[in-house]
Design an enzyme around this catalytic site. Structure first.
Site, PDB file in Angstrom:
ATOM      1  N   HIS A 193      -2.862   3.115  -4.790  1.00 32.33           N
ATOM      2  CA  HIS A 193      -2.214   2.703  -3.535  1.00 32.33           C
ATOM      3  C   HIS A 193      -0.787   2.229  -3.829  1.00 32.33           C
ATOM      4  O   HIS A 193      -0.346   1.197  -3.320  1.00 32.33           O
ATOM      5  CB  HIS A 193      -3.027   1.609  -2.849  1.00 32.33           C
ATOM      6  CG  HIS A 193      -4.299   2.125  -2.223  1.00 32.33           C
ATOM      7  ND1 HIS A 193      -4.293   2.957  -1.122  1.00 32.33           N
ATOM      8  CD2 HIS A 193      -5.592   1.940  -2.561  1.00 32.33           C
ATOM      9  CE1 HIS A 193      -5.549   3.255  -0.809  1.00 32.33           C
ATOM     10  NE2 HIS A 193      -6.357   2.662  -1.654  1.00 32.33           N
TER      11      HIS A 193
ATOM     12  N   ASP B 154       0.857  -1.188   0.000  1.00 34.70           N
ATOM     13  CA  ASP B 154       0.000   0.000   0.000  1.00 34.70           C
ATOM     14  C   ASP B 154       0.890   1.235   0.000  1.00 34.70           C
ATOM     15  O   ASP B 154       2.115   1.135  -0.076  1.00 34.70           O
ATOM     16  CB  ASP B 154      -0.949  -0.002   1.203  1.00 34.70           C
ATOM     17  CG  ASP B 154      -2.325   0.536   0.830  1.00 34.70           C
ATOM     18  OD1 ASP B 154      -2.395   1.717   0.440  1.00 34.70           O
ATOM     19  OD2 ASP B 154      -3.314  -0.210   0.921  1.00 34.70           O
TER      20      ASP B 154
ATOM     21  N   GLU C  94      -9.820   2.727  -5.161  1.00 33.51           N
ATOM     22  CA  GLU C  94      -9.393   4.082  -4.815  1.00 33.51           C
ATOM     23  C   GLU C  94      -8.171   4.515  -5.613  1.00 33.51           C
ATOM     24  O   GLU C  94      -7.125   4.864  -5.065  1.00 33.51           O
ATOM     25  CB  GLU C  94      -9.114   4.168  -3.314  1.00 33.51           C
ATOM     26  CG  GLU C  94     -10.358   3.886  -2.470  1.00 33.51           C
ATOM     27  CD  GLU C  94     -10.076   3.877  -0.976  1.00 33.51           C
ATOM     28  OE1 GLU C  94     -10.969   4.244  -0.208  1.00 33.51           O
ATOM     29  OE2 GLU C  94      -8.960   3.496  -0.594  1.00 33.51           O
TER      30      GLU C  94
END
Length: 771
Positions: free
Chosen positions: A267, A194, A330
């Site tokens: 990410h 991440d 995202e």
């Protein structure tokens, strides 16, 4: 005297009759997850050093596990023999088993070693808790006679763990896997990369270990706390390939498949920090030190694809799982929108926009993994711009992604935030450890149905199962992690394993109370909220009452109304409490000797809207329906930090209009409302909302619009905003008000650079207080 002698003689006879079995202690079946069929008998079987075990050659793991469990817990060595038998039965499903205990012995029938292993896990729960930690001191183990016939409802039964934000030891990861296996879960989703850290060794790219695995500081407190504070301490580490192999093998021996997650295309800031050429700007960045969503994203160029293929080659060598999780969530598109290469690629490939470019990216990576005999699984954002041909969708933003994917013929794993995010708060107690937000109590997890009601029977076949997720932004230690996982993991195990017809929450609570002893023996920290009290404001024939309840049996609720905490001598709750004025109720669960649970406190603001008629022109989202419209005027505020409790109502992307009708013309002086604002969870307080006050039908005495917390036009109301969540309007004295209308437009689309960018924002509203 004669009567006393008779009584004494009777007692002596009872003792003599029961003397034979006085040393026999069997465990009443309180199995989690609850089996399909349990048939009890009136005898028992005793395991001791003369007990033998026999098994088919196809069973290797399950009988060895049983032998080791008994030996390590009791020092009883099972020898060769037939008292305990593992029997192959091809008529049973792959994970099914039949466990039979009689006075002659124990048999476990299964068609696979995995099915037999689950039979062993059930047998384990029929044995003394002391076997779990070696404190059992007896020379024999007595097991109650019964027959258990069992098999799972879903193929995929998963638990997730994020180690990118906070990392945990190899020993703890194994302990975590042991707990999964005990509860018959079969998948461990390991989130390894991440923005805040890269946790897996990739030998081809050493800077992932040197740079990406470490951040220079970590956010202190909550993301919502402003200004952000940092601890200034370097944090990080990674799992070596040898450690990964060890964990994967350990899981395999417990029939747990480890699915790695390597995030892409978003990410990715930690990776880009090590190799800037992977980003669109080709400029140095640092590994992220706070939580959230960042603009850095892999640029879809040849260098990036070569890098990711090189990473995946090593990942595939370490993980034999069918699935490789590629994230896909995202992923901000700002970098792509401003990147010449990306825009040229969109034109070259005839793509519609950046969302289709993400689909192009995912499809390319899927093709590579498919060429290696693997399948991709990703978060539901991979639906945007078109789903890759063979992808499985992990639906986290509610159930709509699952419905869409299933209708397209794609497999689905259910993991919605509303029921499966174990990093959310699980109690309304103020002393709960810091969490990301939300509210997910044990009962809500237990009530989850992984099959979305919108799906037909045929479409439902694409739902593989469900998974509990634990993101660790706010979970820095192993004990904290266990506290968040347990007992909610118990509830989810029953959701994915047990037949819904056998599920009963009160019974589950009773079994969980018993299971806590096993968790204690295993040194697993857990949140014990079983002795907490739940309260509800109820209305009956124009009168208001407050109702208290607890699910644990054989206990008393004691309460006070004077603001003091209850004691063993306080009044016992027997029926609902009449409420005619503002009150503070304090209560706790007691047994005959002491207080068991924490003190429950409820402040009730008995304002003028209580008992009025209220309607909303939209239904709240089914995952956040609170106590319904009536809950907005019941005198009770929701939690300041847990927007998912029963007092908050959530609406996703919808404008709403709330109407409050008074039975009699009512004098009002002020209106106070409350909105939740937590942008990291996609929740935005409205920027515009409107009050309308009616004295006569269609006669608006007050028509006030508020913009960004300030009145835009009004007849001189006094208004204030508190903590960016509260609004209060002083309306002046209106003696004959019959109706109030509140219009609340949704915030709109979440802007670029924010978590959830491009999605509609949530609106959460709490109590409407009228005085």
């Amino acid at each position: 005297m004669h009567i006393k002698k008779l009584i004494a003689l009777f007692i002596l006879l009872l003792v003599l009759v029961n003397c034979k079995d006085s040393s026999i202690q069997t465990i009443q079946p309180q199995i989690i997850p609850i089996p399909e069929v349990v048939e009890l008998s009136d005898s028992f079987f005793t395991i001791n050093n003369s007990t033998g075990i026999a098994y088919d050659n196809s069973f290797k793991v399950s009988p060895q596990f049983l032998k080791d469990f008994i030996k390590s817990g009791s020092r009883i060595n099972l020898k060769d023999g037939k008292e305990i038998q593992f029997i192959r039965d091809e008529n049973l499903g792959l994970e099914a088993y039949v466990l039979t205990v009689s006075k002659e012995g124990i048999t476990i029938k299964a068609s696979t070693d995995q099915g037999a292993f689950y039979g062993v896990q059930t047998l384990r729960q029929l044995m003394p808790v002391g076997l779990e930690n070696g404190t059992f001191s007896g020379k024999e183990i007595s097991v109650e006679a019964l027959t258990v016939k069992d098999e799972p409802q879903f193929l995929y039964r998963g638990i997730h763990l994020d180690v990118a934000r906070h990392m945990f030891s190899v020993e703890f990861i194994k302990k975590y896997i042991d707990a999964l296996a005990m509860l018959k879960m079969n998948t461990f989703h390991w989130h390894l990369t991440d923005d805040q850290g890269w946790r897996i060794e990739i030998k081809k790219y050493p800077r992932l270990q040197e740079v990406s695995a470490y951040r220079n500081a970590t956010l202190v407190g909550h993301y919502s706390d402003q200004p952000h504070q940092f601890d200034g301490k370097r944090y990080g580490g990674y799992y070596t390939q040898e450690e990964v192999k060890d964990i994967v093998q350990y899981a395999k021996e417990r029939f747990v498949t480890v699915i790695p997650e390597i995030e892409m295309p978003g990410h990715a800031q930690a990776a880009i920090a090590a190799y800037p050429e992977l980003g669109c700007k080709d400029e140095p960045v640092e590994v992220a030190t706070k939580w959230g969503v960042f603009e850095e994203i892999y640029c879809p160029n040849p260098k990036t694809f070569a890098f990711l293929e090189g990473v995946l080659d090593e990942v595939l060598d370490l993980f034999p799982s069918k699935y490789i999780h590629i994230g896909g969530d995202e992923a901000p598109k700002t970098r792509w929108k401003n990147c010449e290469h990306c825009q040229a690629l969109i034109n070259k490939e005839g793509l519609k926009d950046e969302h289709h470019l993400q689909s192009y990216f995912i499809t390319k990576m899927e093709a590579y993994l498919n060429s290696k005999g693997r399948q991709i699984i990703g978060w539901d954002e991979i639906l945007e711009g078109g789903l890759a041909p063979n992808a499985t969708v992990m639906s986290w933003r509610g159930t709509s992604g699952a419905v869409e994917a299933a209708r397209l013929g794609h497999n689905v794993v259910m993991t919605p935030t509303s029921h499966c995010y174990f990093d959310y708060y699980q109690s309304e107690n103020d002393n709960e450890p810091l969490a990301i937000g939300g509210f997910l109590p044990l009962e809500k997890v237990y009530g989850f149905n992984p099959i979305p009601e919108e799906l037909s029977t045929e479409e439902s076949k694409y739902v593989l199962g469900a998974q509990g997720n634990i993101w660790t932004e706010y979970i820095p230690t192993e004990k904290h992690l266990e506290y968040m996982a347990f007992p909610r993991m118990l509830a989810l195990s029953e959701v994915v394993w047990s037949n819904p017809k056998n599920k009963n929450y009160k019974d589950f609570v009773s079994r969980s109370e018993n299971f806590h002893q096993r968790l204690d023996a295993l040194d697993i920290n857990y949140a014990n909220h079983l002795y907490e009290i739940e309260g509800d404001m109820i209305f009956d024939k124009g009168k208001s009452y407050y109702e208290l309840k607890t699910l644990t049996q054989g206990k008393n609720i004691r309460y006070t109304l004077d603001g003091k905490g209850p004691t063993i001598n306080s009044k016992v709750y027997e029926s609902k409490i009449p409420i005619t004025e503002s009150s503070t109720i304090k209560a706790a669960v007691f047994n005959d000797e002491k207080q068991l649970g924490k003190i429950f406190t409820q402040n009730i603001n008995y304002h003028k809207a209580i008992g009025a008629k209220i309607t909303i022109d939209k239904q709240p989202h089914k995952a956040y329906s609170g106590s319904g419209a009536k809950g907005l005027i019941n005198g009770i505020l929701g939690s300041d930090t847990r927007y998912g409790d029963k007092e908050w109502l959530g609406f996703w992307g919808e404008d709403i209009e709330i109407t409050i009708d008074f039975e009699q013309p009512t004098k009002i002086n002020s209106i106070e409302t409350r909105f939740y604002d937590s942008q990291g969870q996609w929740i935005y307080a409205p920027t515009v909302y409107e009050y309308l006050i009616l004295q006569e039908p269609n006669e608006f005495l007050q028509d006030t619009t508020f913009v960004l917390g300030l009145p835009k036009m009004a007849k001189e109301p006094r208004f204030k905003l508190l903590n960016n969540k509260f609004s209060k309007m002083e309306t002046g004295l209106y003696d004959e008000t019959i109706k109030i209308i509140i219009r609340i437009p949704n915030y709109g689309t979440i802007p670029e650079g924010k978590q959830g960018a491009g999605n509609k924002a949530w609106t959460f509203i709490d109590e409407i207080i009228i005085n």
